[in-house]
Design a protein around this motif. Structure first.
Motif, PDB file in Angstrom:
ATOM      1  N   THR A   1       0.822  -1.213   0.000  1.00 43.10           N
ATOM      2  CA  THR A   1       0.000   0.000   0.000  1.00 43.10           C
ATOM      3  C   THR A   1       0.850   1.256   0.000  1.00 43.10           C
ATOM      4  O   THR A   1       0.651   2.168  -0.806  1.00 43.10           O
ATOM      5  CB  THR A   1      -0.948   0.010   1.214  1.00 43.10           C
ATOM      6  N   THR A   2       1.822   1.300   0.915  1.00 41.04           N
ATOM      7  CA  THR A   2       2.638   2.509   1.058  1.00 41.04           C
ATOM      8  C   THR A   2       3.965   2.422   0.315  1.00 41.04           C
ATOM      9  O   THR A   2       4.665   3.418   0.195  1.00 41.04           O
ATOM     10  CB  THR A   2       2.932   2.762   2.546  1.00 41.04           C
ATOM     11  N   GLN A   3       4.326   1.217  -0.152  1.00 37.42           N
ATOM     12  CA  GLN A   3       5.610   0.950  -0.812  1.00 37.42           C
ATOM     13  C   GLN A   3       6.798   1.267   0.095  1.00 37.42           C
ATOM     14  O   GLN A   3       7.880   1.615  -0.377  1.00 37.42           O
ATOM     15  CB  GLN A   3       5.707   1.726  -2.132  1.00 37.42           C
ATOM     16  N   GLU A   4       6.585   1.110   1.397  1.00 42.39           N
ATOM     17  CA  GLU A   4       7.673   1.255   2.358  1.00 42.39           C
ATOM     18  C   GLU A   4       8.350  -0.093   2.586  1.00 42.39           C
ATOM     19  O   GLU A   4       7.717  -1.151   2.477  1.00 42.39           O
ATOM     20  CB  GLU A   4       7.144   1.771   3.699  1.00 42.39           C
TER      21      GLU A   4
ATOM     22  N   MET B   1      14.762   2.380  -0.647  1.00 43.99           N
ATOM     23  CA  MET B   1      15.426   2.250   0.644  1.00 43.99           C
ATOM     24  C   MET B   1      16.063   3.565   1.073  1.00 43.99           C
ATOM     25  O   MET B   1      16.711   3.639   2.107  1.00 43.99           O
ATOM     26  CB  MET B   1      16.470   1.133   0.571  1.00 43.99           C
ATOM     27  N   GLU B   2      15.901   4.609   0.270  1.00 43.90           N
ATOM     28  CA  GLU B   2      16.471   5.896   0.607  1.00 43.90           C
ATOM     29  C   GLU B   2      15.505   6.659   1.514  1.00 43.90           C
ATOM     30  O   GLU B   2      14.335   6.310   1.658  1.00 43.90           O
ATOM     31  CB  GLU B   2      16.782   6.675  -0.663  1.00 43.90           C
ATOM     32  N   ASN B   3      16.030   7.708   2.120  1.00 48.58           N
ATOM     33  CA  ASN B   3      15.262   8.473   3.097  1.00 48.58           C
ATOM     34  C   ASN B   3      15.928   9.834   3.232  1.00 48.58           C
ATOM     35  O   ASN B   3      17.156   9.936   3.114  1.00 48.58           O
ATOM     36  CB  ASN B   3      15.263   7.720   4.435  1.00 48.58           C
ATOM     37  N   PRO B   4      15.156  10.903   3.472  1.00 44.38           N
ATOM     38  CA  PRO B   4      15.774  12.218   3.649  1.00 44.38           C
ATOM     39  C   PRO B   4      16.863  12.247   4.716  1.00 44.38           C
ATOM     40  O   PRO B   4      17.800  13.054   4.644  1.00 44.38           O
ATOM     41  CB  PRO B   4      14.585  13.106   4.035  1.00 44.38           C
ATOM     42  N   VAL B   5      16.751  11.362   5.716  1.00 40.33           N
ATOM     43  CA  VAL B   5      17.770  11.308   6.765  1.00 40.33           C
ATOM     44  C   VAL B   5      19.147  11.036   6.174  1.00 40.33           C
ATOM     45  O   VAL B   5      20.164  11.534   6.668  1.00 40.33           O
ATOM     46  CB  VAL B   5      17.399  10.218   7.794  1.00 40.33           C
TER      47      VAL B   5
ATOM     48  N   ILE C   1       1.893  -3.273  12.064  1.00 38.51           N
ATOM     49  CA  ILE C   1       1.954  -3.454  13.513  1.00 38.51           C
ATOM     50  C   ILE C   1       2.978  -4.494  13.942  1.00 38.51           C
ATOM     51  O   ILE C   1       3.329  -4.556  15.119  1.00 38.51           O
ATOM     52  CB  ILE C   1       0.565  -3.831  14.099  1.00 38.51           C
ATOM     53  N   THR C   2       3.476  -5.321  13.008  1.00 39.82           N
ATOM     54  CA  THR C   2       4.433  -6.365  13.402  1.00 39.82           C
ATOM     55  C   THR C   2       5.815  -6.165  12.803  1.00 39.82           C
ATOM     56  O   THR C   2       6.764  -6.806  13.237  1.00 39.82           O
ATOM     57  CB  THR C   2       3.926  -7.764  12.994  1.00 39.82           C
ATOM     58  N   GLY C   3       5.948  -5.288  11.820  1.00 32.81           N
ATOM     59  CA  GLY C   3       7.252  -5.046  11.199  1.00 32.81           C
ATOM     60  C   GLY C   3       7.946  -3.835  11.807  1.00 32.81           C
ATOM     61  O   GLY C   3       7.352  -3.062  12.568  1.00 32.81           O
ATOM     62  N   TYR C   4       9.238  -3.675  11.459  1.00 34.23           N
ATOM     63  CA  TYR C   4       9.990  -2.503  11.917  1.00 34.23           C
ATOM     64  C   TYR C   4      10.372  -1.699  10.669  1.00 34.23           C
ATOM     65  O   TYR C   4      11.221  -2.129   9.880  1.00 34.23           O
ATOM     66  CB  TYR C   4      11.240  -2.919  12.691  1.00 34.23           C
ATOM     67  N   PRO C   5       9.732  -0.535  10.443  1.00 34.48           N
ATOM     68  CA  PRO C   5       9.936   0.208   9.197  1.00 34.48           C
ATOM     69  C   PRO C   5      11.363   0.730   9.054  1.00 34.48           C
ATOM     70  O   PRO C   5      11.975   1.190  10.032  1.00 34.48           O
ATOM     71  CB  PRO C   5       8.942   1.377   9.315  1.00 34.48           C
TER      72      PRO C   5
END
Length: 510
Positions: free
Chosen positions: A343-346, A409-413, A361-365
């Motif tokens: 859904t979110t493609q995260e 797998m990228e992120n602004p951080v 609720i069970t995964g670690y993003p």
């Protein structure tokens, strides 16, 4: 209040006090996370089975350690975790089985260990004597000291069940000081000294069998036949890898280095196993503590059922922030399944209790991981992921009925100048297991590089860019040759941190 009421009142109070006292005396569960580095020893061309019945595997012993407290040690689990690694360099194959009756007649050698025998104690006298210094006591840093020894009684039999040898292999006495007087530091010191003793005893077993005249004579004359695994209730098979032998370097521990190592091979939800993920994690810890200068007490290792979502949250979001400062270097290593949210493609790390159908609720993003790490005041943070997030197989899973997809797998951080990520593959690819080397393909070459292969200019140092330059083409080459697929490791981070470099190994010392 009537006398009878008073008596009932005080009886209740006494009961509550007694209950609280009993609860406070409950032993602390203290897994040692035993992993035995591979050793260069004589190898016998025979198959071997290690017999560890359920009663031994589930064995637990409690120890009352002065200056620290009561500890419950899963000695059966520690024996099972360490003895396969101990014997794999000696024999062609090593299977851990649960039934001696089925092992005899099906393997060239049958090894039957008895439960581990541990002794440990603490010494508080160092602090008591310091009180004689009077007011000068405030300028001292008193520490409690802990020591431990371990013994492994073993009987070795031939294919017919006849005894070849019986012996008890003993460690020397190991000692460790608690850095501070907190309960956590004492727990850490007790764990380290016990683990060192267990590893020492198992290494004595390895040397003892490899150099045993009885074993040499038997291996020379015994008819060699393949192990009959179909009959033998195999728990697991142990094989050693060339990268399990650590480089012989003397590196001083650097108190500013911290690591959280996660390896999940088996999952509660009956997901496909991630072959060798726990082995990846164990050997990674050995490299960090023995080669890269990470103090043992600064490294957390969680594998399989000890790597639930709550464990990841505890160590990433609480343990690290309580210890890291502006001069710290942090490493996060993960070997296990990744999963995409359709859904979110995260992308998500899948903990031991994770379910791809209920990732929210069970995964670690990954997003949460990066954001939590960015809050740390550390000088530099390296994330190493031997996983994939496409849902296309390999070290990746996806909810039933969903289709594979490309996850960023990228992120602004990661545009900042402190966090850098090294992944096993690109977002659309799968991460493979290198079965011949008993590791994840990416992790094998990561360790191979740290073993010295990445030090192409032979200056005794290896930084992240140098390691990546070695790992990337090697992983691509083997993935294409062995598995007919593309796997291209990715190095993600800002140009500033990549240009500055992340130092991993300095053989000249810190």
């Amino acid at each position: 209040m009537k006398p009878s009421g008073m008596r009932r009142h005080w009886a209740v109070v006494a009961f509550l006090i007694l209950t609280m006292g009993l609860q406070s005396c409950a032993p602390t569960k203290l897994p040692l996370n035993t992993s035995v580095p591979a050793m260069k020893v004589r190898k016998f061309p025979v198959s071997a089975a290690v017999v560890i019945p359920e009663t031994v595997r589930n064995g637990v012993s409690t120890y009352d350690v002065s200056c620290a407290g009561n500890y419950e040690i899963p000695i059966g689990a520690e024996l099972e975790a360490g003895i396969g690694e101990t014997l794999s360099p000696i024999f062609d194959t090593v299977d851990v089985v649960t039934d001696k009756g089925l092992a005899v007649g099906h393997y060239d050698v049958v090894v039957e260990p008895k439960p581990l025998q541990l002794t440990t104690d603490g010494h508080c006298l160092s602090r008591r004597f310091l009180y004689l210094l009077g007011p000068f006591y405030i300028f001292t840093n008193p520490t409690d000291s802990f020591d431990a020894t371990a013994e492994v009684p073993v009987t070795v039999m031939d294919r017919q069940g006849q005894t070849i040898l019986t012996d008890t292999f003993k460690s020397k006495t190991h000692n460790k000081d608690a850095l501070f007087q907190t309960a956590a530091d004492k727990d850490s010191a007790v764990r380290i000294v016990l683990r060192e003793a267990v590893i020492d005893a198992l290494q004595q077993l390895s040397r003892g069998l490899a150099n045993s005249p009885q074993m040499v004579s038997y291996a020379r004359t015994a008819p060699k036949r393949p192990a009959d695994r179909a009959q033998a209730s195999v728990v697991r098979t142990e094989r050693s890898s060339d990268v399990d032998i650590l480089p012989q370097v003397a590196v001083k521990p650097q108190k500013t280095r911290f690591a959280v190592i996660i390896g999940i091979e088996q999952y509660r939800q009956n997901l496909p196993p991630v072959e060798f993920a726990s082995h990846d994690a164990y050997i990674m810890r050995e490299y960090l503590t023995k080669t890269l200068g990470y103090p043992d007490e600064n490294v957390v290792l969680v594998v399989n059922e000890r790597a639930a979502k709550s464990d990841l949250e505890k160590y990433i979001e609480r343990w690290l922030p309580n210890r890291v400062d502006k001069d710290s270097s942090v490493l996060i290593y993960y070997s296990g399944h990744g999963a995409p949210n359709p859904t979110t493609q995260e992308g998500f790390l899948v903990p031991y209790d994770g379910d791809p159908t209920f990732l929210e609720i069970t995964g670690y993003p990954l997003k949460r991981l990066y954001e939590q790490l960015a809050k740390l005041p550390a000088r530099e943070i390296l994330v190493v992921l031997d996983s994939c997030f496409s849902g296309s197989g390999g070290r990746s899973v996806i909810a039933k009925g969903a289709r594979p997809l490309v996850v960023s797998m990228e992120n602004p951080v990661l545009t900042g100048d402190r966090v850098v990520v090294l992944t096993a593959s690109s977002a659309s690819q799968i991460s493979s297991t290198y079965d011949q080397k008993s590791h994840g393909l990416f992790t094998y070459f990561f360790l191979k590089g740290l073993q010295g292969a990445a030090d192409t200019n032979k200056d005794g140092t290896i930084d992240l860019s140098e390691l990546y330059a070695y790992v990337k083409p090697e992983v691509e080459r083997v993935a294409r040759r062995e598995y007919n697929n593309d796997q291209v490791p990715q190095l993600i981070g800002s140009p500033e941190i990549l240009k500055r470099g992340v130092q991993l190994l300095d053989r000249g010392g810190p």
